[in-house]
Design an enzyme around this catalytic site. Structure first.
Site, PDB file in Angstrom:
ATOM      1  CG  ASP A  45       7.770   0.885  10.577  1.00  0.00           C
ATOM      2  OD1 ASP A  45       6.718   1.045  10.846  1.00  0.00           O
ATOM      3  OD2 ASP A  45       8.342   1.639   9.525  1.00  0.00           O
ATOM      4  CG  ASN A 101      -0.614   6.114  14.275  1.00  0.00           C
ATOM      5  OD1 ASN A 101      -0.823   6.571  15.475  1.00  0.00           O
ATOM      6  ND2 ASN A 101       0.189   5.776  13.718  1.00  0.00           N
ATOM      7  CD  GLN A 108      -5.549   2.485  10.434  1.00  0.00           C
ATOM      8  OE1 GLN A 108      -6.337   3.164  10.871  1.00  0.00           O
ATOM      9  NE2 GLN A 108      -5.194   1.055  10.312  1.00  0.00           N
ATOM     10  CB  SER A 109       0.019   4.899   6.188  1.00  0.00           C
ATOM     11  OG  SER A 109       0.871   4.096   6.887  1.00  0.00           O
ATOM     12  CB  VAL A 110      -0.762  -0.288   6.579  1.00  0.00           C
ATOM     13  CG1 VAL A 110      -1.144  -1.552   6.302  1.00  0.00           C
ATOM     14  CG2 VAL A 110       0.560   0.256   5.892  1.00  0.00           C
ATOM     15  CG  HIS A 114      -0.144  -1.523  12.111  1.00  0.00           C
ATOM     16  ND1 HIS A 114      -1.024  -1.171  11.267  1.00  0.00           N
ATOM     17  CD2 HIS A 114       0.636  -0.346  12.553  1.00  0.00           C
ATOM     18  CE1 HIS A 114      -0.959  -0.160  10.993  1.00  0.00           C
ATOM     19  NE2 HIS A 114       0.075   0.505  11.741  1.00  0.00           N
ATOM     20  CG  HIS A 116       3.435   1.659  15.325  1.00  0.00           C
ATOM     21  ND1 HIS A 116       4.104   2.125  14.175  1.00  0.00           N
ATOM     22  CD2 HIS A 116       2.052   2.114  14.840  1.00  0.00           C
ATOM     23  CE1 HIS A 116       3.476   2.477  13.106  1.00  0.00           C
ATOM     24  NE2 HIS A 116       2.145   2.519  13.453  1.00  0.00           N
TER      25      HIS A 116
HETATM   26  P1  5GP Z   1       0.686   3.415  10.176  1.00  0.00           P
HETATM   27  O1  5GP Z   1       1.049   4.643   9.572  1.00  0.00           O
HETATM   28  O2  5GP Z   1      -0.483   2.696   9.529  1.00  0.00           O
HETATM   29  O3  5GP Z   1       0.048   3.657  11.862  1.00  0.00           O
HETATM   30  O4  5GP Z   1       1.867   2.546  10.130  1.00  0.00           O
HETATM   31  C1  5GP Z   1       2.356   1.860   9.112  1.00  0.00           C
HETATM   32  C2  5GP Z   1       3.637   1.484   9.330  1.00  0.00           C
HETATM   33  O5  5GP Z   1       3.952   0.410   8.359  1.00  0.00           O
HETATM   34  C3  5GP Z   1       4.572   2.778   9.104  1.00  0.00           C
HETATM   35  O6  5GP Z   1       5.317   3.006  10.240  1.00  0.00           O
HETATM   36  C4  5GP Z   1       5.354   2.221   7.926  1.00  0.00           C
HETATM   37  O7  5GP Z   1       6.765   2.747   7.953  1.00  0.00           O
HETATM   38  C5  5GP Z   1       5.313   0.752   7.806  1.00  0.00           C
HETATM   39  N1  5GP Z   1       5.445   0.077   6.300  1.00  0.00           N
HETATM   40  C6  5GP Z   1       4.781   0.509   5.344  1.00  0.00           C
HETATM   41  N2  5GP Z   1       5.351  -0.259   4.438  1.00  0.00           N
HETATM   42  C7  5GP Z   1       5.909  -1.249   4.848  1.00  0.00           C
HETATM   43  C8  5GP Z   1       6.620  -2.588   4.274  1.00  0.00           C
HETATM   44  O8  5GP Z   1       6.335  -2.663   3.300  1.00  0.00           O
HETATM   45  N3  5GP Z   1       7.487  -3.254   5.301  1.00  0.00           N
HETATM   46  C9  5GP Z   1       7.484  -2.949   6.547  1.00  0.00           C
HETATM   47  N4  5GP Z   1       8.331  -3.497   7.372  1.00  0.00           N
HETATM   48  N5  5GP Z   1       6.909  -1.773   7.186  1.00  0.00           N
HETATM   49  C10 5GP Z   1       5.918  -1.163   6.345  1.00  0.00           C
END
Ligand code: 5GP
Length: 128
Positions: A45, A101, A108-110, A114, A116
């Protein structure tokens, strides 16, 4: 870093935009890969929440866990089997956390499913 909005397709055709994680898996965006196989890959991450913070991503771009279907049962099981192996390879086979998430309100942001994998510090319960 902001990512560019979807480009309109000619003749109104819609072509799925590759997700951020698809681009990392394809090597189009840098990522520190720690594991890969035919179904999934894992990378560190960019903003780690613990000394070890790895994202385990299916190659199939399922947006959210809630979007997975019966056809994904094998893939989801595979991810759950691989996650402990990755934690063990990091030296934390006996103490790690796996988090998914689901949805923006859950953090969730992406929107490419996935897991973690978090380890390397005391992990309190319940999480925030
Ligand atoms: P979410 O918030 O969707 O559960 O997790 C998305 C994760 O992707 C976050 O922990 C964030 O730090 C990680 N992330 C976002 N953009 C990038 C990226 O460009 N490269 C990597 N390696 N991680 C990313």
């Amino acid at each position: 870093m902001p990512h560019s909005p979807p480009t309109p397709q000619p003749h109104g055709e819609s072509m799925a935009q590759a997700t951020l994680f698809e681009k990392i898996l394809a090597g189009e965006i840098p990522g520190e890969l720690v594991y890969e196989d035919a179904q999934c890959a894992a990378f560190r991450d960019i903003n780690p929440a613990a000394p070890t913070h790895i994202l385990l991503v299916p190659r199939k771009p399922i947006p959210r866990l809630a979007d997975a279907g019966e056809e994904d049962v094998g893939l989801l099981g595979h991810l759950m089997v691989i996650a402990p192996k990755i934690a063990a390879a990091e030296g934390f086979g006996d103490a790690f956390r796996v988090v998914v998430n689901n949805g923006a309100d859950a953090g969730q942001s992406v929107f490419h499913l996935h897991l973690h994998i978090i380890a390397g510090r005391p992990l309190k319960w319940p999480p925030g």
